[in-house]
Design a protein around this motif. Structure first.
Motif, mmCIF file in Angstrom:
data_model
loop_
_atom_site.group_PDB
_atom_site.id
_atom_site.type_symbol
_atom_site.label_atom_id
_atom_site.label_comp_id
_atom_site.label_asym_id
_atom_site.label_seq_id
_atom_site.Cartn_x
_atom_site.Cartn_y
_atom_site.Cartn_z
ATOM 1 N N ALA A 1 15.069 7.415 36.038
ATOM 2 C CA ALA A 1 14.421 8.645 36.523
ATOM 3 C C ALA A 1 14.103 9.596 35.516
ATOM 4 N N ASP A 2 14.720 9.319 34.405
ATOM 5 C CA ASP A 2 14.353 9.896 32.983
ATOM 6 C C ASP A 2 13.305 9.470 32.217
ATOM 7 N N MET A 3 13.012 7.969 32.598
ATOM 8 C CA MET A 3 11.840 7.371 32.013
ATOM 9 C C MET A 3 10.675 7.532 32.870
ATOM 10 N N ARG A 4 10.831 7.820 33.884
ATOM 11 C CA ARG A 4 9.682 8.405 34.962
ATOM 12 C C ARG A 4 9.311 9.676 34.922
ATOM 13 N N LYS A 5 10.263 10.559 34.259
ATOM 14 C CA LYS A 5 10.127 12.019 34.146
ATOM 15 C C LYS A 5 10.131 12.653 35.518
ATOM 16 N N GLU B 1 23.983 12.598 39.825
ATOM 17 C CA GLU B 1 25.310 12.679 39.151
ATOM 18 C C GLU B 1 26.354 13.281 40.009
ATOM 19 N N LYS C 1 19.463 7.121 36.884
ATOM 20 C CA LYS C 1 19.463 7.950 35.880
ATOM 21 C C LYS C 1 18.516 7.883 34.795
ATOM 22 N N GLU C 2 18.588 6.646 34.111
ATOM 23 C CA GLU C 2 17.775 5.931 33.065
ATOM 24 C C GLU C 2 16.270 6.020 33.765
ATOM 25 N N CYS D 1 16.734 15.274 40.671
ATOM 26 C CA CYS D 1 17.791 14.107 40.051
ATOM 27 C C CYS D 1 19.207 14.819 40.133
ATOM 28 N N HIS D 2 19.388 15.948 40.522
ATOM 29 C CA HIS D 2 20.857 16.350 40.278
ATOM 30 C C HIS D 2 21.892 15.506 41.123
ATOM 31 N N PRO E 1 13.895 17.339 37.440
ATOM 32 C CA PRO E 1 15.420 17.179 37.319
ATOM 33 C C PRO E 1 16.023 17.733 38.465
#
Ligand SMILES: [Zn+2]
Length: 338
Positions: A38-42, A52, A35-36, A48-49, A45
């Motif tokens: 994926a967020d960093m790489r933008k 979770e 998750k971290e 990316c679901h 979303p």
């Protein structure tokens, strides 16, 4: 999905020293790290679901592997995830981890098979320097999508990095893709170079290929879910140890349920079996959970579980001295367990 066991069984299996012989690096990542990154790489979303999700369907598992592929494009990240995966296995009382990964040429990210593998080996070193007690060796995987030249390149790299802790070569990937003849020359060469071989086999019913793999006589096999009577006979008489991954086989629908799993007939036949996780992060499992699932589903006693974990030492791609050290660890922990 298959987390059926008692708290007592899980606690016993957590305390049990264990050997992990079939774990893919990319499949063993922490959700939190994916998750971290994926967020960093933008990353998108909607893609990316799946990170979770508590329980993942097969298609969500494939989506998650896609996300992992997109976030592991950097050498520092490879080093970090390797270190984390080793620490997670150590926290689960895994005394020896044979971690496998597919070296990738991703030239658009400045990455070659060699630089990829070196970054992973750095993660192994970092875990060790941080005081992690788990003994770790690396297997380099040939992906079934690769051609003969790419397979040979992986074998040559593995041979060059033997002194760094690479002990063998694996064949893995989508079992419906490719043909045995493509990788057989590279695998034969690996054997000549002193590398050990473990091959994913019979994940789907492919009798001709499974026979070719059995005739090749690798040091170990993975899965062996779909055999007919003749293949099963050849497999049993080969005595080739097999890595079995209960949750993985059920989630990927190679086996319908735990009670249908081939662990029990193999175990009853006295065939050497090793319980493994495959992809502990993606399937939300741990080696302790896999042991507990087996204990619950197949009525294994505590004595059976000790035997299963200790016998796995014999099938590790380790020197006689390293195996001796592991046996000593087992003896110490067993006497300490009362
Ligand atoms: Zn696997």
């Amino acid at each position: 999905m298959c987390d059926q066991y008692t708290e007592e069984q899980l606690s016993f299996c957590t305390n049990l020293p264990k050997i992990e012989l079939h774990a893919h690096l990319n499949g063993s990542l922490r959700d939190q790290t994916i998750k971290e990154l994926a967020d960093m790489r933008k990353l998108d979303p909607t893609l990316c679901h799946v990170v979770e999700k508590g329980e993942r369907t097969l298609s969500e598992v494939f989506q998650l592997f896609g996300v992992i592929h997109q976030v592991t494009t950097d050498h520092a990240i490879l080093t970090r995830i390797t270190q984390e995966v080793i620490e997670d296995f150590a926290a689960d009382n895994v005394q020896y981890l044979e971690l496998r990964t597919t070296p990738k040429d991703r030239l658009e990210h400045g990455m070659t098979k060699r630089s990829y593998t070196e970054a992973v080996l750095q993660g192994v070193q970092k875990a060790k320097a941080g005081g992690c007690p788990t003994m770790v060796r690396l297997l380099l995987s040939i992906d079934r999508r690769e051609d003969a030249a790419a397979a040979m390149a992986t074998v040559m790299l593995a041979a060059e990095l033997q002194a760094e802790g690479v002990v063998g070569v694996d064949l893995s990937g989508n079992p419906t893709i490719g043909s045995w003849d493509t990788w057989a020359p590279a695998l034969g060469h690996a054997r000549k170079l002193g590398l050990r071989l473990t091959l994913h086999a019979a994940e789907v019913y492919a009798p001709a290929e499974t026979k070719q793999i059995l005739d090749f006589r690798p040091d170990r096999l993975g899965h062996m879910c779909c055999l007919d009577i003749d293949l099963e006979q050849q497999f049993f008489s080969s005595c080739i140890p097999v890595e079995l991954c209960l949750s993985s086989n059920i989630i990927t629908e190679s086996v319908a349920s735990v009670s249908d799993h081939h662990f029990l007939p193999f175990f009853r036949a006295g065939h050497p079996v090793i319980l493994c996780t495959d992809d502990s992060g993606v399937f939300h499992t741990s080696l302790s959970k896999e042991y507990a699932i087996a204990a619950h589903a197949f009525g294994l006693s505590q004595r059976d579980l000790w035997q299963l974990s200790e016998q796995a030492i014999e099938h590790a791609f380790l020197s006689a001295d390293d195996k001796h050290e592991l046996r000593q660890r087992w003896a110490e922990q067993r006497s300490g367990s009362g």
